[in-house]
Design an enzyme around this catalytic site. Sequence first.
Site, PDB file in Angstrom:
ATOM      1  N   GLY A  81      27.545 -31.885 -10.916  1.00  0.00           N
ATOM      2  CA  GLY A  81      27.027 -33.226 -10.629  1.00  0.00           C
ATOM      3  C   GLY A  81      27.454 -34.235 -11.691  1.00  0.00           C
ATOM      4  NE  ARG A 145      26.727 -29.768  -7.100  1.00  0.00           N
ATOM      5  CZ  ARG A 145      26.062 -29.897  -8.254  1.00  0.00           C
ATOM      6  NH1 ARG A 145      26.139 -28.956  -9.174  1.00  0.00           N
ATOM      7  NH2 ARG A 145      25.316 -30.971  -8.478  1.00  0.00           N
ATOM      8  CG  ASP A 176      25.317 -22.089 -12.500  1.00  0.00           C
ATOM      9  OD1 ASP A 176      24.735 -21.209 -13.163  1.00  0.00           O
ATOM     10  OD2 ASP A 176      24.961 -22.432 -11.354  1.00  0.00           O
ATOM     11  CE  LYS A 202      27.377 -31.617 -15.480  1.00  0.00           C
ATOM     12  NZ  LYS A 202      27.597 -31.336 -14.061  1.00  0.00           N
ATOM     13  CB  THR A 203      23.177 -31.086 -16.466  1.00  0.00           C
ATOM     14  OG1 THR A 203      22.294 -31.327 -15.377  1.00  0.00           O
ATOM     15  CG2 THR A 203      22.418 -30.330 -17.549  1.00  0.00           C
ATOM     16  CG  ASP A 205      19.230 -31.477 -13.317  1.00  0.00           C
ATOM     17  OD1 ASP A 205      19.300 -32.656 -12.949  1.00  0.00           O
ATOM     18  OD2 ASP A 205      19.379 -30.516 -12.544  1.00  0.00           O
ATOM     19  CE  LYS A 242       1.179 -55.619  -0.241  1.00  0.00           C
ATOM     20  NZ  LYS A 242       1.374 -56.619   0.784  1.00  0.00           N
ATOM     21  CE1 TYR A 243       2.166 -51.306   0.884  1.00  0.00           C
ATOM     22  CE2 TYR A 243       3.207 -52.782  -0.709  1.00  0.00           C
ATOM     23  CZ  TYR A 243       2.855 -52.482   0.594  1.00  0.00           C
ATOM     24  OH  TYR A 243       3.178 -53.346   1.601  1.00  0.00           O
ATOM     25  N   GLY A 251      16.318 -33.493 -10.765  1.00  0.00           N
ATOM     26  CA  GLY A 251      16.076 -32.375 -11.664  1.00  0.00           C
ATOM     27  C   GLY A 251      15.867 -31.197 -10.729  1.00  0.00           C
ATOM     28  NE  ARG A 252      18.522 -27.146  -6.102  1.00  0.00           N
ATOM     29  CZ  ARG A 252      17.355 -26.573  -5.782  1.00  0.00           C
ATOM     30  NH1 ARG A 252      16.224 -26.996  -6.322  1.00  0.00           N
ATOM     31  NH2 ARG A 252      17.320 -25.585  -4.922  1.00  0.00           N
ATOM     32  CD  GLU A 311      16.472 -32.682  -6.811  1.00  0.00           C
ATOM     33  OE1 GLU A 311      16.834 -32.948  -7.972  1.00  0.00           O
ATOM     34  OE2 GLU A 311      17.274 -32.496  -5.899  1.00  0.00           O
ATOM     35  CE1 TYR A 426      23.493 -37.166  -5.254  1.00  0.00           C
ATOM     36  CE2 TYR A 426      21.490 -37.733  -4.062  1.00  0.00           C
ATOM     37  CZ  TYR A 426      22.461 -36.809  -4.407  1.00  0.00           C
ATOM     38  OH  TYR A 426      22.399 -35.525  -3.920  1.00  0.00           O
ATOM     39  CD  GLU A 427      18.644 -44.055  -6.491  1.00  0.00           C
ATOM     40  OE1 GLU A 427      18.775 -42.894  -6.926  1.00  0.00           O
ATOM     41  OE2 GLU A 427      18.103 -44.316  -5.414  1.00  0.00           O
ATOM     42  NE  ARG A 429      24.387 -37.300  -9.256  1.00  0.00           N
ATOM     43  CZ  ARG A 429      24.813 -36.270  -8.519  1.00  0.00           C
ATOM     44  NH1 ARG A 429      24.364 -35.058  -8.778  1.00  0.00           N
ATOM     45  NH2 ARG A 429      25.678 -36.450  -7.554  1.00  0.00           N
TER      46      ARG A 429
HETATM   47  P1  FBP Z   1      24.376 -30.538 -12.423  1.00  0.00           P
HETATM   48  O1  FBP Z   1      23.407 -29.453 -12.795  1.00  0.00           O
HETATM   49  O2  FBP Z   1      25.646 -30.024 -11.871  1.00  0.00           O
HETATM   50  O3  FBP Z   1      24.590 -31.481 -13.562  1.00  0.00           O
HETATM   51  O4  FBP Z   1      23.729 -31.425 -11.252  1.00  0.00           O
HETATM   52  C1  FBP Z   1      22.371 -31.755 -11.292  1.00  0.00           C
HETATM   53  C2  FBP Z   1      21.963 -32.597 -10.121  1.00  0.00           C
HETATM   54  O5  FBP Z   1      22.164 -33.967 -10.382  1.00  0.00           O
HETATM   55  C3  FBP Z   1      20.511 -32.300  -9.761  1.00  0.00           C
HETATM   56  O6  FBP Z   1      19.623 -33.115 -10.452  1.00  0.00           O
HETATM   57  C4  FBP Z   1      20.510 -32.462  -8.268  1.00  0.00           C
HETATM   58  O7  FBP Z   1      19.557 -31.624  -7.682  1.00  0.00           O
HETATM   59  C5  FBP Z   1      21.885 -32.037  -7.866  1.00  0.00           C
HETATM   60  O8  FBP Z   1      22.711 -32.292  -8.950  1.00  0.00           O
HETATM   61  C6  FBP Z   1      22.410 -32.757  -6.656  1.00  0.00           C
HETATM   62  O9  FBP Z   1      23.658 -32.240  -6.333  1.00  0.00           O
HETATM   63  P2  FBP Z   1      24.717 -32.899  -5.370  1.00  0.00           P
HETATM   64  O10 FBP Z   1      25.461 -33.902  -6.171  1.00  0.00           O
HETATM   65  O11 FBP Z   1      25.602 -31.774  -4.981  1.00  0.00           O
HETATM   66  O12 FBP Z   1      23.989 -33.554  -4.243  1.00  0.00           O
END
Ligand code: FBP
Length: 552
Positions: A81, A145, A176, A202-203, A205, A242-243, A251-252, A311, A426-427, A429
């Site tokens: 990612g 990946r 990984d 890198k990550t 997460d 009101k919300y 964070g997988r 997440e 995604y906002e 990364r």
């Molecule tokens: P990495 O562990 O490869 O850095 O990716 C983490 C992550 O951003 C997670 O937070 C998220 O669950 C996942 O990638 C989403 O993956 P994809 O880009 O394949 O939708």
Amino acid sequence: MKYSPLQQARYEYAPKLPGMLRHGITEISVKEGNETQSVADQDKIKALFPNTYGKNEITFEKGQNTAPSKKQVVGVILSGGQAPGGHNVICGLYDALKATNKENVLYGFKKGPSGLIEDDYVIFDDAFINEYRNTGGFDIIGSGRTKLETNEQFAIAADVCKKHGITAIVIIGGDDSNTNAAVLAEYFAANNTGVQVIGCPKTIDGDLKNEDIECSFGFDTATKTYSELIGNIERDANSAKKYWHFIKVMGRSASHVALECALETQPNICLISEEVAEKKMSLSQIADYIADSVEKRAAKGMNFGVAIIPEGVVEFVPEFSALIAEINELLAGSKAEEFNALATWADKYAFIEKGLSKESMTVFAILPQGIQQQLFLERDPHGNVQVSLIESEKLFSALVADKLATRKKNGTYNGKFNALHHFFGYEGRCAFPSNFDSDYCYSLGYNAFMLIQYGYNGYLSKVSNLSKPATEWVAGGMPITKMMNIERRHGEDKPVIKKALVELDGKPFKFFEANREVWAVETSYLYPGAIQYYGPAEVCDITTRTLALEKE
Ligand code: FBP
């Protein structure tokens, strides 16, 4: 306009290197530290990595550079990612390589590890590199990946390296990818290919860290981006009153991102998956916990709030993971076709009711219908439920709404509950890397080349003392095998880098735990605002709260 004003300005930003790497390439010497051992399963890891296990930790320092200055051809790969700062790792690597010898060459393999196997590459030059300095994204060469894990792939990689005269590969990836980097390094050493492998952590997460690696890059920028958005939502919630906002953050698996965002913004609720698992919390208990905050705030006239949901949380709820395991079993093999052929949801529901245990059916029955159907729609290539696609922010707000309805009937609650949902992932990364990530990543890349120059193989580029100003950062390397243990993966024992989950006795969680009761009832919101790139260091160069608390 070809570039935005910020993009243009960021091209010119000069990332800060650790003090010891600032003397010029010819004045960087190496100091070997202690031999290392893996974090667990030492005998097994040693047997699997006979050529790369047990090597010494190393630190760079000011001195005479004694490494041979032969021409070097290096390849680099972005893996997994996106994470802010990836471009700067490549820029740092490129600058160190060219500062050492103008004849040196840097190959970038495209679209992740598959680029190496498919021999799909670019060769970097100054003009190319300059377009990407201090920018977010991985678009410089793309990412992927694909896992490099079989001997066939390694043999092809060795051939590709030989063809181009490449003597080192830098793999920029998470746990990984760096596990695979260690296996590749061992293969290259065992087969006398003469190719070194260096990893970079890198990550977003934040789960690739340990006593040596203080944080993975990208975590700083991604969490600052989400925290800005959460702070803005808090302010909106506090204005409109009101919300209730349910915000899922990426964070997988681990909850470092959620915890850091909570420390930055002080929301009413933040779930921490690791605590949910430790306390073996059920969905109903979690819903009650959130409903308590809603009820207490309503009693004070505050029918609004903010809840952060990590997440990966549902996988940490024991009864939910048992349900998932049963569903995977229920639809294994040809049974999926049988299920899909059923015409109506009522028919499908009857099939599910017949196949699940009583306990799992009880859990299934309380889920909102949308989530129930999601569990049967989204399957991965192995036919398993894709837990990461479950809209847990909607799941929990629906469960809370049910609880509140019951409380209303019982006369204990008399508020209003309108929920809105968000997912921030995604906002963040590919945001422009913060100064911290710009500096850290550039240093990791620069340092990776120093490790290459000094002939190290199977090492992770390491820059530490990160809570201090960059002049005091310490650059060096550590054998990747030091971070490994044996874990069960797909029914087999595998050597892997140990994933770092949130430690419930660690300072960041303890700080959160000590304050969350107040945050749950009062409006204690903090508004961090946007990442600042120019201005005083105490605003622009601050690290995450997590890192600051860990190093306190
Ligand atoms: P990495 O562990 O490869 O850095 O990716 C983490 C992550 O951003 C997670 O937070 C998220 O669950 C996942 O990638 C989403 O993956 P994809 O880009 O394949 O939708």
